[in-house]
Design a protein around this motif. Structure first.
Motif, PDB file in Angstrom:
ATOM      1  N   VAL A 240      48.611  33.767  51.038  1.00  0.00           N
ATOM      2  CA  VAL A 240      47.189  34.094  51.197  1.00  0.00           C
ATOM      3  C   VAL A 240      46.361  33.274  50.219  1.00  0.00           C
ATOM      4  CG1 VAL A 240      45.465  35.926  51.014  1.00  0.00           C
ATOM      5  CG2 VAL A 240      47.736  36.444  51.928  1.00  0.00           C
ATOM      6  N   ARG A 241      45.292  32.670  50.733  1.00  0.00           N
ATOM      7  CA  ARG A 241      44.309  31.985  49.888  1.00  0.00           C
ATOM      8  C   ARG A 241      43.287  33.028  49.464  1.00  0.00           C
ATOM      9  NH1 ARG A 241      40.352  29.046  51.054  1.00  0.00           N
ATOM     10  NH2 ARG A 241      40.216  27.657  49.337  1.00  0.00           N
ATOM     11  N   LEU A 242      43.450  33.627  48.304  1.00  0.00           N
ATOM     12  CA  LEU A 242      42.491  34.606  47.806  1.00  0.00           C
ATOM     13  C   LEU A 242      41.415  33.861  47.031  1.00  0.00           C
ATOM     14  CD1 LEU A 242      41.696  37.575  47.551  1.00  0.00           C
ATOM     15  CD2 LEU A 242      43.087  37.673  45.467  1.00  0.00           C
ATOM     16  N   VAL A 243      40.215  33.858  47.571  1.00  0.00           N
ATOM     17  CA  VAL A 243      39.126  33.075  46.992  1.00  0.00           C
ATOM     18  C   VAL A 243      38.437  33.836  45.867  1.00  0.00           C
ATOM     19  CG1 VAL A 243      36.930  31.919  47.495  1.00  0.00           C
ATOM     20  CG2 VAL A 243      38.798  31.826  49.148  1.00  0.00           C
ATOM     21  N   LYS A 244      38.316  35.147  46.010  1.00  0.00           N
ATOM     22  CA  LYS A 244      37.629  35.924  44.973  1.00  0.00           C
ATOM     23  C   LYS A 244      38.586  36.266  43.835  1.00  0.00           C
ATOM     24  CE  LYS A 244      36.640  40.257  46.076  1.00  0.00           C
ATOM     25  NZ  LYS A 244      36.097  41.430  46.671  1.00  0.00           N
ATOM     26  N   PRO A 245      38.054  36.629  42.686  1.00  0.00           N
ATOM     27  CA  PRO A 245      38.903  36.878  41.521  1.00  0.00           C
ATOM     28  C   PRO A 245      39.851  38.072  41.682  1.00  0.00           C
ATOM     29  CG  PRO A 245      36.564  36.996  40.914  1.00  0.00           C
ATOM     30  CD  PRO A 245      36.636  36.713  42.367  1.00  0.00           C
TER      31      PRO A 245
END
Length: 191
Positions: free
Chosen positions: A98-103
């Motif tokens: 998964v590309r988790l963009v948020k912190p």
């Protein structure tokens, strides 16, 4: 059948989520942040205020607050009580995919998307309410809501089925509250 649907949903999520690039990350983080849409909400409220019968504006605002509360609470019941499906960014089977963009990922469960349901409820309610003056506003707001739902997949916190379910529930809720508002407007005019 259900397992195949969940697998298809996961595969579609991974495909859409991994289309993202660091170039687009700031845009989608901006788009998904509710705070930045306050000017849009203010403009929509102003346009509703300017309707032919501004005397019932307070009633309409109360119904909008009830609509958002309703969609939020039903979303939470599905997330935390009925379905309890892990968000993709919390799913150990998807770790590293998964590309988790948020912190941070957010709450543990994600079915269905509150962003998608709230934005579609606002789009349908406001679009129908103002269609007599702004012919294409409903379509513009639906497109905005579709972008909001996609942003949740892009940043890695919701599956496509979470978003689709949110749109359907939000659309039905928005229309139901629009009809309720029309009912109260007609009752108010009769007196």
């Amino acid at each position: 059948m259900l397992e195949q649907l969940v697998q298809l949903d996961t595969d579609l999520f991974l495909y859409l989520n991994n289309l993202g690039t660091t170039t687009w990350d700031p845009f989608w983080m901006f788009y998904t942040t509710k705070f930045y849409w306050i000017p849009l909400y203010a403009v929509l409220l102003f346009l509703i205020y300017k309707m032919p019968n501004p005397k019932i504006f307070i009633l309409t605002v109360v119904l909008i607050v009830l609509m958002i509360s309703f969609t939020d609470q039903i979303t939470n019941v599905f997330k935390k009580v009925l379905v309890m499906r892990l968000r993709p960014c919390h799913d150990p089977l998807l770790e590293g995919l998964v590309r988790l963009v948020k912190p941070n990922c957010g709450g543990q469960f994600g079915y269905f998307s509150g962003h998608a349901s709230n934005s579609m409820a606002v789009a349908i309610f406001t679009g129908f309410m103002l269609r007599y003056r702004f012919k294409y506003l409903l379509y513009i707001l639906i497109a905005w809501s579709i972008g909001m739902g996609y942003s949740r997949i892009y940043i890695g916190v919701h599956y496509p089925l979470d978003v689709l379910s949110g749109w359907v529930f939000g659309g039905l809720s928005g229309y139901m509250f629009y009809r309720l508002d029309k009912y109260f407007q007609n009752r108010f005019r009769m007196r």
